[in-house]
Write an enzyme that holds these catalytic residues in place. Structure first.
Site, PDB file in Angstrom:
ATOM      1  N   GLY A 212      -8.344  60.683  74.583  1.00  0.00           N
ATOM      2  CA  GLY A 212      -8.743  61.699  75.546  1.00  0.00           C
ATOM      3  C   GLY A 212      -8.780  63.092  74.954  1.00  0.00           C
ATOM      4  O   GLY A 212      -9.296  63.318  73.857  1.00  0.00           O
ATOM      5  N   CYS A 213      -8.199  64.045  75.684  1.00  0.00           N
ATOM      6  CA  CYS A 213      -8.229  65.447  75.262  1.00  0.00           C
ATOM      7  C   CYS A 213      -7.430  65.697  73.991  1.00  0.00           C
ATOM      8  O   CYS A 213      -7.656  66.694  73.299  1.00  0.00           O
ATOM      9  CB  CYS A 213      -7.713  66.337  76.387  1.00  0.00           C
ATOM     10  SG  CYS A 213      -8.709  66.286  77.888  1.00  0.00           S
ATOM     11  N   ALA A 214      -6.482  64.809  73.668  1.00  0.00           N
ATOM     12  CA  ALA A 214      -5.691  64.980  72.448  1.00  0.00           C
ATOM     13  C   ALA A 214      -6.472  64.627  71.195  1.00  0.00           C
ATOM     14  O   ALA A 214      -6.044  64.932  70.072  1.00  0.00           O
ATOM     15  CB  ALA A 214      -4.429  64.122  72.517  1.00  0.00           C
ATOM     16  N   ALA A 215      -7.632  63.997  71.363  1.00  0.00           N
ATOM     17  CA  ALA A 215      -8.377  63.471  70.214  1.00  0.00           C
ATOM     18  C   ALA A 215      -8.908  64.570  69.298  1.00  0.00           C
ATOM     19  O   ALA A 215      -9.099  64.330  68.102  1.00  0.00           O
ATOM     20  CB  ALA A 215      -9.519  62.583  70.684  1.00  0.00           C
TER      21      ALA A 215
END
Length: 429
Positions: A212-215
């Site tokens: 998700g956004c951590a990628a």
């Protein structure tokens, strides 16, 4: 807490090479702009939309800490200027609020949802289709086909700009790290890019779809690890997020209504050079997972596609994550409260407000991340790269300025990196 310091990766790859099981080495193709023909070695230890890209030594001693005792390798990979593009269709905050009022007039918590949307501070978002088409749901199959066609139409120009800014050719790239959580392809878009843009056929592929956004932060860290293992290699990062294709008209919980006013679409790409380049010289990276929070941000995958689930406790996650940022900096003999620049994922305004509070950092330090949130919304894995693009556009930082990068996402996961700003026209200290 997971130790992602680079020497472990170097040891693993070096051992696999020594045993005959490592990745095959390949010759370099083409002559770089500096005229030096490189060889690969193993470390001993149709653009569309709005394009915002311009045209034109660790001090840590390996003391005891949460991220282990390993010293960092002496090879410094450089994260170069990102290229960013957002689609041409725009929806404003006012339009978002009006849609919520008209489509959910009888919702018992409409007033709460409207207040939460307003509090995001998101003024505009860019989406791949006109809003009238976005609000329709032709089925998961059609949406995924649209994801693929839009990615193929928009990504190559962003990639080319990133390569140009890094002064490299496609044949100089050794690995492509592709991150996206808003559509699915197999083979990954990396295979299509290699064929359509004439990357070398031996280019490694690392697609990541479930962070998700951590990628965005994870992609930077994996590129750093790769360039530490192969010190003269170059890595290409690509983030492609079409969050609007995940809109679900039947999801009417407050969290879903908030998400409908928060997320936007965007594409970003950046090169991490093993040698040369201007930008952030990456020195250390780490990862941290908050225990027992894997259900706080997640997809419920149904016949209609990805249904985004957001727990109401997510905005408060900076309190347990701030100590992880401090621990990583301390392991490097740095103080996370006293750095020169901060590039972090802006999932929402409270993320930035709480980071300022718990790190004891002036809110102005997060101005680039906040600008991305305000102008584009949460563009998932591309946020970190766009915030960095804004730092470049602002003139960058002073030579050797110290900084922190971080992406936050499902897990709840933090992907963190430390580095110094390197100006190509100055000799490194």
């Amino acid at each position: 807490m997971v130790d992602s310091s680079n020497c472990r990766a170097v040891r693993v790859i070096a051992a696999s090479v020594a045993s005959g099981t490592g990745l095959p080495l390949r010759p370099w193709h083409g002559v770089p702009r500096d005229g030096v023909v490189r060889r690969e070695i193993v470390a001993p230890a149709g653009d569309r939309g709005v394009d915002h890209s311009p045209r034109t030594t660790p001090s840590g001693t390996g003391s005891e800490g949460a991220f282990g005792t390993r010293k960092q390798a002496r090879f410094m990979a450089t994260l170069c200027r990102p290229s960013v593009s957002v689609p041409e269709h725009v929806i404003t905050m006012e339009e978002t609020l009006e849609l919520a009022r008209t489509r959910h007039a009888d919702h018992p918590q409409l007033a709460l949802a409207l207040r939460l949307i307003e509090n995001t501070g998101v003024r505009t978002r860019h989406i791949v289709q006109p809003i009238e088409e976005t609000l329709q749901h032709p089925g998961f199959e059609e949406r995924n086909k649209l994801y693929e066609s839009e990615a193929k139409a928009r990504v190559p120009a962003v990639v080319q700009r990133a390569l140009d800014d890094a002064e490299l050719l496609t044949t100089d790239i050794d690995v492509i790290i592709y991150v996206s959580c808003t559509g699915f392809m197999m083979p990954s878009l990396t295979a299509w890019l290699i064929n359509s843009m004439s990357f070398d056929s031996t280019t490694r592929q690392i697609p990541m779809a479930q962070l998700g956004c951590a990628a965005g932060g994870a992609a930077i860290n994996r590129a750093h690890d790769f360039c530490t293992a192969y010190p003269e290699a170059n890595a290409l990062i690509v983030a492609c997020e079409f969050c609007s294709l995940c809109y679900q008209p039947t999801d009417i919980g407050v969290g879903s209504l908030l998400s409908n006013g928060l997320f936007g679409d965007g594409i970003a790409a950046a090169v991490v050079r093993g040698r040369g380049g201007e930008g952030i010289r990456l020195e250390r990276n780490g990862s941290y997972l908050i225990p027992k929070t894997e259900e706080w941000i997640m997809y419920d995958v149904r016949a209609t596609g990805f249904h985004f689930l957001l727990d109401k406790r997510v905005p408060a996650t900076m309190e347990p994550l701030a100590p992880a940022l401090k621990a990583l900096a301390a392991q490097h003999d740095w103080d996370a409260s006293d750095l020169d620049f901060y590039i972090v994922h802006a999932g929402g305004p409270r993320i930035l407000d709480d980071l300022s509070k718990f790190l004891k950092v002036d809110p102005h330090a997060f101005r680039f991340s906040r600008a991305t949130l305000t102008e584009y919304g949460n563009i998932a894995s591309a946020v970190v790269l766009d915030a960095l693009r804004r730092l470049f556009d602002d003139g960058g930082a002073e030579h050797q300025a110290r900084g922190l990068l971080a992406g936050f996402g499902p897990g709840i996961t933090a992907e963190m990196a430390l580095g110094r700003w390197h100006r190509a026209d100055e000799r490194a200290a």
